[in-house]
Design a protein around this motif. Structure first.
Motif, PDB file in Angstrom:
ATOM      1  N   GLY A  59       0.863  -1.183   0.000  1.00 40.88           N
ATOM      2  CA  GLY A  59       0.000   0.000   0.000  1.00 40.88           C
ATOM      3  C   GLY A  59       0.895   1.227   0.000  1.00 40.88           C
ATOM      4  O   GLY A  59       2.104   1.118  -0.231  1.00 40.88           O
ATOM      5  N   GLN A 105      -2.929  -2.523  -2.364  1.00 41.70           N
ATOM      6  CA  GLN A 105      -4.261  -2.413  -1.760  1.00 41.70           C
ATOM      7  C   GLN A 105      -4.491  -0.914  -1.568  1.00 41.70           C
ATOM      8  O   GLN A 105      -3.774  -0.277  -0.810  1.00 41.70           O
ATOM      9  N   LYS A 106      -5.473  -0.381  -2.271  1.00 41.27           N
ATOM     10  CA  LYS A 106      -5.596   1.083  -2.293  1.00 41.27           C
ATOM     11  C   LYS A 106      -6.054   1.663  -0.961  1.00 41.27           C
ATOM     12  O   LYS A 106      -5.733   2.794  -0.626  1.00 41.27           O
ATOM     13  N   GLU A 107      -6.860   0.889  -0.245  1.00 42.38           N
ATOM     14  CA  GLU A 107      -7.333   1.361   1.065  1.00 42.38           C
ATOM     15  C   GLU A 107      -7.184   0.218   2.054  1.00 42.38           C
ATOM     16  O   GLU A 107      -7.445  -0.937   1.684  1.00 42.38           O
ATOM     17  N   LEU A 109      -8.747  -1.837   4.026  1.00 43.27           N
ATOM     18  CA  LEU A 109     -10.123  -2.212   4.393  1.00 43.27           C
ATOM     19  C   LEU A 109     -10.181  -3.496   5.209  1.00 43.27           C
ATOM     20  O   LEU A 109     -11.265  -3.954   5.542  1.00 43.27           O
TER      21      LEU A 109
END
Ligand code: G1P
Length: 291
Positions: A59, A105-107, A109
């Motif tokens: 990330g 992984q962009k966020e 979560l």
């Protein structure tokens, strides 16, 4: 008999807030345990277990993980120029360790979402998951132990260990019973992520090594946020349990939580004591302390 497990997914997108301020800039996976970043222990365990392809879920701010496993041209050239061949072998050895792919992984979560990010690279085959914070010292690599159970039993397998008291609330916890033929195997009937002590269905905590069947991806897609508001891998495995067998495996070895300050200190002491180059001096130093 399932297909062979060839790929291992390493979720490494988490923020590492337990280690602030050290992790403000440095990914927690890159913190050194003696002289090696903690993620390298997991990568070495995967390779020693027969894994051929590592998939690291990264990330923002995690770029040094990629640099670490890449060639370091300037460093290697300088070490070669100075004739430091042993150190050159160490540096080159890290980049030659494994075939590694990265997915962002962009966020953040949750763990379940991180694993779902590996779907395209894993494809339709069983795969391993290694949580790099869990550093495991074992004669037979922990992942290899659970891969052997997968080979024999065919269902997904989760590493587990007994955790006493209210510390259980920090884990995914299994429900089920020990297998009559093999007391290390736990036949799962359910599992819950981070239950309150009073609600924990057993003392069997999930430790960060999994072999999962690819069916998990479709279930992860349907998983809604659970404990801590995150998409939890444990919740998707509970759904998998309705369709396929899932086993816990009480592995042989010692696990350290290197994502926790006390766990990291314990691992540092034990790993340093085992080192032939450091152990004797470090032991003498520890003995001289007034404790
Ligand atoms: C994760 C999993 C949990 C497991 C634990 C093991 O939690 O969600 O089920 O027991 O790893 O280390 P985390 O430690 O990321 O909160």
């Amino acid at each position: 008999m399932g297909k062979q497990v060839r790929k291992a997914v390493f979720p490494a997108g988490g923020l590492g807030t337990r280690f602030l301020p050290a992790t403000k800039v440095i990914p927690k996976e890159m913190l050194a345990l003696v002289d090696k970043p903690i993620i390298q222990y997991g990568v070495e365990e995967a390779i020693a277990s027969g894994i051929e392809h590592i998939i690291i879920i990264t990330g923002r701010g995690k770029g040094t993980i990629e640099d670490h496993f890449d060639n370091s041209f300037e460093l290697d050239a300088e070490l070669a120029r100075k004739g430091k061949h042993e150190l050159l072998a160490v540096s080159r050895g890290v980049s030659a360790l494994a075939r590694i792919s990265y997915v962002r992984q962009k966020e953040p979560l949750g763990l379940g979402h991180a694993v779902l990010c590996a779907r395209e690279l894993v494809g339709d085959e069983p795969f391993a998951v290694i949580l790099p914070d869990d550093v495991i010292d074992a004669k037979v690599p922990c992942l290899k132990q659970i891969m052997e159970v997968f080979d024999k039993r065919g269902g997904s397998v989760l590493a587990t260990q007994t955790v006493e008291g209210d510390a259980i609330s920090a884990y995914g916890v299994l429900a089920g019973s020990q297998d009559p033929d093999n007391s290390r195997i736990y036949n799962c009937t359910g599992m819950v992520e981070k239950p309150k002590f009073a609600d924990a269905p057993s003392k069997q905590a999930i430790i960060g090594r999994y072999v999962l069947t690819p069916r998990i991806f479709a279930l992860l897609e349907q998983t809604t946020p659970g404990a801590g508001g995150e998409i939890q891998l444990t919740d998707a495995i509970r759904a998998l349990l309705k369709e396929e067998k899932v086993f816990g495996y009480i592995f042989e070895g010692k696990r350290f939580d290197a994502g926790d300050k006390l766990g990291m200190l314990q691992a540092t002491v034990e790993f340093a004591l085992k080192r032939s180059d450091l152990g004797p001096q470090f032991r003498a130093y520890l003995k001289g302390l007034e404790l």
